[in-house]
Design a protein around this motif. Structure first.
Motif, PDB file in Angstrom:
ATOM      1  N   HIS A  89       0.786  -1.230   0.000  1.00  0.00           N
ATOM      2  CA  HIS A  89       0.000   0.000   0.000  1.00  0.00           C
ATOM      3  C   HIS A  89       0.821   1.285   0.000  1.00  0.00           C
ATOM      4  O   HIS A  89       0.561   2.181  -0.786  1.00  0.00           O
ATOM      5  N   SER A  90       1.834   1.405   0.842  1.00  0.00           N
ATOM      6  CA  SER A  90       2.555   2.682   0.980  1.00  0.00           C
ATOM      7  C   SER A  90       3.619   2.885  -0.100  1.00  0.00           C
ATOM      8  O   SER A  90       4.137   3.991  -0.235  1.00  0.00           O
ATOM      9  N   HIS A  91       3.981   1.814  -0.805  1.00  0.00           N
ATOM     10  CA  HIS A  91       5.047   1.843  -1.812  1.00  0.00           C
ATOM     11  C   HIS A  91       6.422   2.033  -1.185  1.00  0.00           C
ATOM     12  O   HIS A  91       7.401   2.239  -1.893  1.00  0.00           O
ATOM     13  N   LYS A  92       6.519   1.970   0.119  1.00  0.00           N
ATOM     14  CA  LYS A  92       7.775   2.242   0.823  1.00  0.00           C
ATOM     15  C   LYS A  92       8.238   0.978   1.547  1.00  0.00           C
ATOM     16  O   LYS A  92       7.478   0.386   2.320  1.00  0.00           O
ATOM     17  N   TYR A  93       9.490   0.581   1.294  1.00  0.00           N
ATOM     18  CA  TYR A  93      10.040  -0.605   1.952  1.00  0.00           C
ATOM     19  C   TYR A  93      10.045  -0.400   3.463  1.00  0.00           C
ATOM     20  O   TYR A  93      10.407   0.663   3.958  1.00  0.00           O
ATOM     21  N   TYR A  94       9.628  -1.455   4.185  1.00  0.00           N
ATOM     22  CA  TYR A  94       9.573  -1.388   5.643  1.00  0.00           C
ATOM     23  C   TYR A  94       9.855  -2.778   6.179  1.00  0.00           C
ATOM     24  O   TYR A  94       9.265  -3.753   5.730  1.00  0.00           O
ATOM     25  N   GLU A  95      10.754  -2.863   7.139  1.00  0.00           N
ATOM     26  CA  GLU A  95      11.104  -4.145   7.753  1.00  0.00           C
ATOM     27  C   GLU A  95      11.411  -3.893   9.220  1.00  0.00           C
ATOM     28  O   GLU A  95      12.360  -3.184   9.544  1.00  0.00           O
ATOM     29  N   GLU A  96      10.579  -4.452  10.102  1.00  0.00           N
ATOM     30  CA  GLU A  96      10.788  -4.236  11.536  1.00  0.00           C
ATOM     31  C   GLU A  96      10.193  -5.388  12.328  1.00  0.00           C
ATOM     32  O   GLU A  96       9.126  -5.902  12.000  1.00  0.00           O
ATOM     33  N   ARG A  97      10.896  -5.773  13.391  1.00  0.00           N
ATOM     34  CA  ARG A  97      10.372  -6.787  14.314  1.00  0.00           C
ATOM     35  C   ARG A  97       9.613  -6.092  15.436  1.00  0.00           C
ATOM     36  O   ARG A  97      10.127  -5.170  16.052  1.00  0.00           O
ATOM     37  N   LYS A  98       8.375  -6.568  15.661  1.00  0.00           N
ATOM     38  CA  LYS A  98       7.571  -6.047  16.760  1.00  0.00           C
ATOM     39  C   LYS A  98       7.002  -7.239  17.511  1.00  0.00           C
ATOM     40  O   LYS A  98       6.309  -8.069  16.920  1.00  0.00           O
ATOM     41  N   ASP A  99       7.286  -7.333  18.787  1.00  0.00           N
ATOM     42  CA  ASP A  99       6.764  -8.420  19.629  1.00  0.00           C
ATOM     43  C   ASP A  99       6.991  -9.794  19.008  1.00  0.00           C
ATOM     44  O   ASP A  99       6.113 -10.648  18.996  1.00  0.00           O
ATOM     45  N   GLY A 100       8.179 -10.003  18.445  1.00  0.00           N
ATOM     46  CA  GLY A 100       8.539 -11.300  17.893  1.00  0.00           C
ATOM     47  C   GLY A 100       8.002 -11.578  16.497  1.00  0.00           C
ATOM     48  O   GLY A 100       8.214 -12.661  15.962  1.00  0.00           O
ATOM     49  N   ILE A 101       7.295 -10.630  15.907  1.00  0.00           N
ATOM     50  CA  ILE A 101       6.748 -10.794  14.560  1.00  0.00           C
ATOM     51  C   ILE A 101       7.469  -9.827  13.622  1.00  0.00           C
ATOM     52  O   ILE A 101       7.658  -8.658  13.949  1.00  0.00           O
ATOM     53  N   LEU A 102       7.865 -10.338  12.451  1.00  0.00           N
ATOM     54  CA  LEU A 102       8.473  -9.487  11.446  1.00  0.00           C
ATOM     55  C   LEU A 102       7.372  -8.829  10.621  1.00  0.00           C
ATOM     56  O   LEU A 102       6.508  -9.506  10.069  1.00  0.00           O
ATOM     57  N   TRP A 103       7.388  -7.513  10.543  1.00  0.00           N
ATOM     58  CA  TRP A 103       6.475  -6.734   9.692  1.00  0.00           C
ATOM     59  C   TRP A 103       7.266  -6.341   8.456  1.00  0.00           C
ATOM     60  O   TRP A 103       8.328  -5.710   8.575  1.00  0.00           O
ATOM     61  N   LEU A 104       6.766  -6.723   7.274  1.00  0.00           N
ATOM     62  CA  LEU A 104       7.517  -6.489   6.048  1.00  0.00           C
ATOM     63  C   LEU A 104       6.621  -5.930   4.948  1.00  0.00           C
ATOM     64  O   LEU A 104       5.602  -6.517   4.596  1.00  0.00           O
ATOM     65  N   ASN A 105       7.027  -4.779   4.438  1.00  0.00           N
ATOM     66  CA  ASN A 105       6.435  -4.207   3.231  1.00  0.00           C
ATOM     67  C   ASN A 105       7.561  -4.194   2.202  1.00  0.00           C
ATOM     68  O   ASN A 105       8.557  -3.500   2.393  1.00  0.00           O
ATOM     69  N   PRO A 106       7.416  -4.963   1.098  1.00  0.00           N
ATOM     70  CA  PRO A 106       8.502  -5.023   0.126  1.00  0.00           C
ATOM     71  C   PRO A 106       8.635  -3.762  -0.728  1.00  0.00           C
ATOM     72  O   PRO A 106       9.538  -3.661  -1.549  1.00  0.00           O
ATOM     73  N   GLY A 107       7.746  -2.800  -0.538  1.00  0.00           N
ATOM     74  CA  GLY A 107       7.750  -1.604  -1.367  1.00  0.00           C
ATOM     75  C   GLY A 107       7.013  -1.880  -2.666  1.00  0.00           C
ATOM     76  O   GLY A 107       6.267  -2.841  -2.775  1.00  0.00           O
ATOM     77  N   SER A 108       7.230  -1.055  -3.653  1.00  0.00           N
ATOM     78  CA  SER A 108       6.565  -1.207  -4.947  1.00  0.00           C
ATOM     79  C   SER A 108       7.584  -1.574  -6.013  1.00  0.00           C
ATOM     80  O   SER A 108       8.636  -0.955  -6.102  1.00  0.00           O
ATOM     81  N   CYS A 109       7.239  -2.581  -6.832  1.00  0.00           N
ATOM     82  CA  CYS A 109       8.142  -2.940  -7.931  1.00  0.00           C
ATOM     83  C   CYS A 109       7.435  -2.787  -9.274  1.00  0.00           C
ATOM     84  O   CYS A 109       7.869  -3.328 -10.284  1.00  0.00           O
ATOM     85  N   GLY A 110       6.358  -2.041  -9.281  1.00  0.00           N
ATOM     86  CA  GLY A 110       5.635  -1.776 -10.521  1.00  0.00           C
ATOM     87  C   GLY A 110       5.973  -0.389 -11.032  1.00  0.00           C
ATOM     88  O   GLY A 110       7.135  -0.005 -11.089  1.00  0.00           O
ATOM     89  N   LYS A 111       4.929   0.350 -11.359  1.00  0.00           N
ATOM     90  CA  LYS A 111       5.136   1.710 -11.848  1.00  0.00           C
ATOM     91  C   LYS A 111       5.687   2.581 -10.729  1.00  0.00           C
ATOM     92  O   LYS A 111       5.217   2.528  -9.605  1.00  0.00           O
ATOM     93  N   ARG A 112       6.684   3.367 -11.056  1.00  0.00           N
ATOM     94  CA  ARG A 112       7.304   4.214 -10.042  1.00  0.00           C
ATOM     95  C   ARG A 112       6.324   5.279  -9.572  1.00  0.00           C
ATOM     96  O   ARG A 112       5.636   5.902 -10.366  1.00  0.00           O
ATOM     97  N   ARG A 113       6.267   5.456  -8.257  1.00  0.00           N
ATOM     98  CA  ARG A 113       5.376   6.454  -7.675  1.00  0.00           C
ATOM     99  C   ARG A 113       6.109   7.238  -6.594  1.00  0.00           C
ATOM    100  O   ARG A 113       6.964   6.695  -5.909  1.00  0.00           O
ATOM    101  N   PHE A 114       5.726   8.467  -6.427  1.00  0.00           N
ATOM    102  CA  PHE A 114       6.156   9.286  -5.285  1.00  0.00           C
ATOM    103  C   PHE A 114       7.668   9.418  -5.147  1.00  0.00           C
ATOM    104  O   PHE A 114       8.174   9.624  -4.061  1.00  0.00           O
ATOM    105  N   ASP A 115       8.459   9.232  -6.190  1.00  0.00           N
ATOM    106  CA  ASP A 115       9.923   9.303  -6.112  1.00  0.00           C
ATOM    107  C   ASP A 115      10.526   8.276  -5.154  1.00  0.00           C
ATOM    108  O   ASP A 115      11.659   8.430  -4.700  1.00  0.00           O
ATOM    109  N   LEU A 116       9.778   7.230  -4.822  1.00  0.00           N
ATOM    110  CA  LEU A 116      10.304   6.191  -3.937  1.00  0.00           C
ATOM    111  C   LEU A 116      11.085   5.167  -4.756  1.00  0.00           C
ATOM    112  O   LEU A 116      10.807   4.965  -5.934  1.00  0.00           O
ATOM    113  N   PRO A 117      12.058   4.490  -4.131  1.00  0.00           N
ATOM    114  CA  PRO A 117      12.799   3.444  -4.844  1.00  0.00           C
ATOM    115  C   PRO A 117      11.856   2.314  -5.282  1.00  0.00           C
ATOM    116  O   PRO A 117      10.837   2.066  -4.643  1.00  0.00           O
ATOM    117  N   ILE A 118      12.226   1.638  -6.348  1.00  0.00           N
ATOM    118  CA  ILE A 118      11.500   0.459  -6.800  1.00  0.00           C
ATOM    119  C   ILE A 118      12.140  -0.715  -6.084  1.00  0.00           C
ATOM    120  O   ILE A 118      13.350  -0.941  -6.203  1.00  0.00           O
TER     121      ILE A 118
END
Length: 162
Positions: A103-132
């Protein structure tokens, strides 16, 4: 004997499946797509590469009514929960090791309470000047590693590891 399992993790392709993304996914045993696919053809192409787990994103309209909004599944001994928008993640999740979202198009990787939260970012059309970006997870003997992959901005360039 445990074998290494490679899982390609992508999101927010928005109708574009880049050649360099397909090349990376070719080496994977499974593919996870965190939503905003935008076209059935993307799903068809991914399913030709490897078994696919996919959730529906906010831009996936009528054509995607058969796609679930959330999924719970296991690969090897690792429990996954996947949804497009993290604001809809339930407060309690049992037997889940990794939460995949987009959803956010932004890579995110963090452990919270023993669970890994992962957003791989966007690898489609480039948006918002964020990395692919995307991720590849290697699961072996119940443990896992995440490799963040940032793709070059040029459509025909080669991959770059972060």
């Amino acid at each position: 004997m445990n074998k290494k399992i490679k899982v390609g993790i992508i999101s927010d392709t928005h109708g574009l499946l880049r050649e360099e993304v397909k090349e990376i996914l070719e080496g994977c045993d499974y593919i996870l797509h965190g939503g905003d696919i935008n076209r059935q053809e993307i799903i068809d192409q991914l399913e030709e590469i490897a078994p696919l787990y996919v959730v529906r994103g906010n831009n996936d309209k009528e054509w995607a009514e058969h796609i679930p909004n959330e999924l719970r599944f296991q690969i090897g001994t690792v429990g996954f929960y996947m949804i497009h928008d993290k604001k809809f993640i339930p407060k309690t999740l049992e037997d889940i090791d990794i939460i995949i979202f987009g959803h956010s198009h932004k890579y995110y990787e963090e452990r919270k309470d023993g669970i890994l939260w992962l957003n791989p970012g966007s690898c489609g059309k480039r948006r918002f000047d964020l990395p692919i970006s995307m991720a590849v997870m290697t699961i072996e003997e119940g443990a896992w590693e995440i490799e963040k992959i940032e793709l070059s901005q040029e459509m025909n360039s080669h991959r770059q590891n972060a």
